[in-house]
Design an enzyme around this catalytic site. Sequence first.
Site, PDB file in Angstrom:
ATOM      1  N   HIS A   1      -1.789   1.798 -10.088  1.00 41.84           N
ATOM      2  CA  HIS A   1      -1.283   3.167 -10.739  1.00 41.84           C
ATOM      3  C   HIS A   1      -0.155   2.882 -11.336  1.00 41.84           C
ATOM      4  CE1 HIS A   1       1.524   4.192  -7.831  1.00 41.84           C
ATOM      5  NE2 HIS A   1       1.569   5.777  -8.338  1.00 41.84           N
TER       6      HIS A   1
ATOM      7  N   ALA B   1       4.254   1.060 -11.391  1.00 45.54           N
ATOM      8  CA  ALA B   1       5.209   0.371 -11.152  1.00 45.54           C
ATOM      9  C   ALA B   1       5.165   0.006  -9.423  1.00 45.54           C
ATOM     10  CB  ALA B   1       6.516   0.399 -11.683  1.00 45.54           C
TER      11      ALA B   1
END
Length: 472
Positions: free
Chosen positions: A395, A397
Site C-alpha cells: 500500500h 512505502a
Amino acid sequence: MELVEESPYRFRIDQRDPMRVPGVVFASRALLPDIAGDRSLEQVANVATLPGIVEASYAMPDVHWGYGFPIGGVAATDVGADGVVSPGGVGFDISCGVRLLTADLDRTALPALLTGLMDGLDHAIPRGMSKGAVWQLDGRAQLDEVMRGGSRYAVERGHGVERDLYRCEDYGAVTDADPGQVSERAVQRGQGQVGSLGSGNHFLEVQAVDEVYDEPVATAFGLRAGQVCVMIHSGSRGLGHQICTDHVRVMERSMTRYGIEIPDRQLACSPVSSPEGRAYLGAMAAAANYARANRQLLTEATRRVFEQVAGSGLDLVYDVSHNLAKIETHGYDGTQRRLCVHRKGATRALPPGHPDLPADLIEVGQPVLIPGSMGTASYVLTGAAGGPAFASTCHGAGRVRSRKQATRAVHGQDVRSQLEARNIAVRGASRRGLAEEMPEAYKDVSAVVESAERAGLCRPVARLLPLGVVKG
DNA sequence: ATGTGC
C-alpha cells in the site's frame, strides 16, 4: 522469530502452536523487518492464531508494526467455519485510501501554472486536525445518507459525475452499511469532516507521469507519459477512528462468550456471523462509504481549482482503499469459499478478467494506487493473475522510524526547504508534520514495489513524481 | 490514523 526463505521474495514463519496457519512475508531480504528491533513479524505470527484463518497470515513488503495486526498485513478467514472479523485487521482509519485523477495538461505547462494551482488548493482543501470540511451536512439524517450511499450519494447531490462511480471501488459504495451501528459519538466526530484531508501521512499531491512501464495498460487507465495528475490520500477521519474504538471495546468483552483465545488483546475479534461481527461490519461499511464520499468531495474542490487556474478538467483513474475487510469469494482448498479478507495497509489488486472490474478495465485489471513517502515517487500498478495473497498487494512505502524517532532525527533541519530545493511546492504543512513524514522515516517505495512485483502480487504500470504537495 | 496522551 525464525524466517525460512522459500524463494527470493517469499519468507515463511513456520506454523507452531497456537498458530493455525504459517506466516508468509513477501519481501526482499533487504526489506525484511529488523528482527531485533521490530515486532511486526511477531504480529504476523499472532494473526495466524485467529479462528477460521485460511492459508497463511500474509505480510506485504511494506510491513511494519501496527495495532494488533501489522500494517501491510492480509488475513482471510472462512465465514462458513466460524471465521472471525477483527477491527484491528482493518485499522483505525477505516477505508483509508487513494484516488488518482488525470488532468488535460502536460508537465511542460506546469511551471507557469504551479504557483496558482498550489495557492488555489491551499485555499480549497481543508486539512489538519478538525479544521473544517468542503461539505456542510444537514444533520444526522444527511450523514446517514453519506454512510449508506458513499460516493454515489455525493454524485447524486451534484458533487461529481456518473463516470466517477465506474472508477471507484464498489461503484462508489458498499451496500451493507448499517448506520445504526455507528455511535452518536462517532457521528459527532464525523459530522463536520466530509471533504477534509486530515493529517499524518494524508496528502493531496500534484504529480506528473514520469515513466510508463506498460503502455497498453496505462492507456486503458487513461495515463500517458508527461501527464499531470492529482493524487488524494485520505480516509474516514474521526468517524472511522471512533467506530474502531467502539467495536474493539465491544468485541473485547465478547471474546470469552465465543471461547476465543488470542495472544494479544489488540486482536479482539468476533465470528463474522455473530451479532458483534455483523455490527462491526455494518459500521465499518458505513465508514468505508464515508471515506469514499470524503475523497469525492476533495476531488470536487480540486476540480474547481484546476478549472479556474488551468482550464483543465480532472478524470478519475481509480479510487481504492487499503484499510478494509471484505467478504469475498476465493478458491481455497479446492472449492469456492466465502472469506472475510482483512487488508490493513494492503491494497486490493484484482487481476485481469475479474468479474468485479468495470467493463473498460476487465482486460487489464484493477488500477492499484501506491502513494510514496513525501517528496518521493508514487506508483500505479495492476493486479497480477494468480497472485498469492487473495488479490492483494502493498500500500505504500511503509514506516521504518516512528513519528517520535523521525521528529528527533530532523534536528532542526528544514524539511520544507529540502522539498522546495527539489522544486516541489509545499502548502500548509506544519513543521512537525513535515518532520514526521520525512522520506528517511520510510522504506524506499521503489524497492517495496519491486519486491511486490517479484513476489507475483502485482505488475507495474507507471511511476509518478510529485510537483506540489498539500499536507495537514 | 486520531478532539496525538488511561
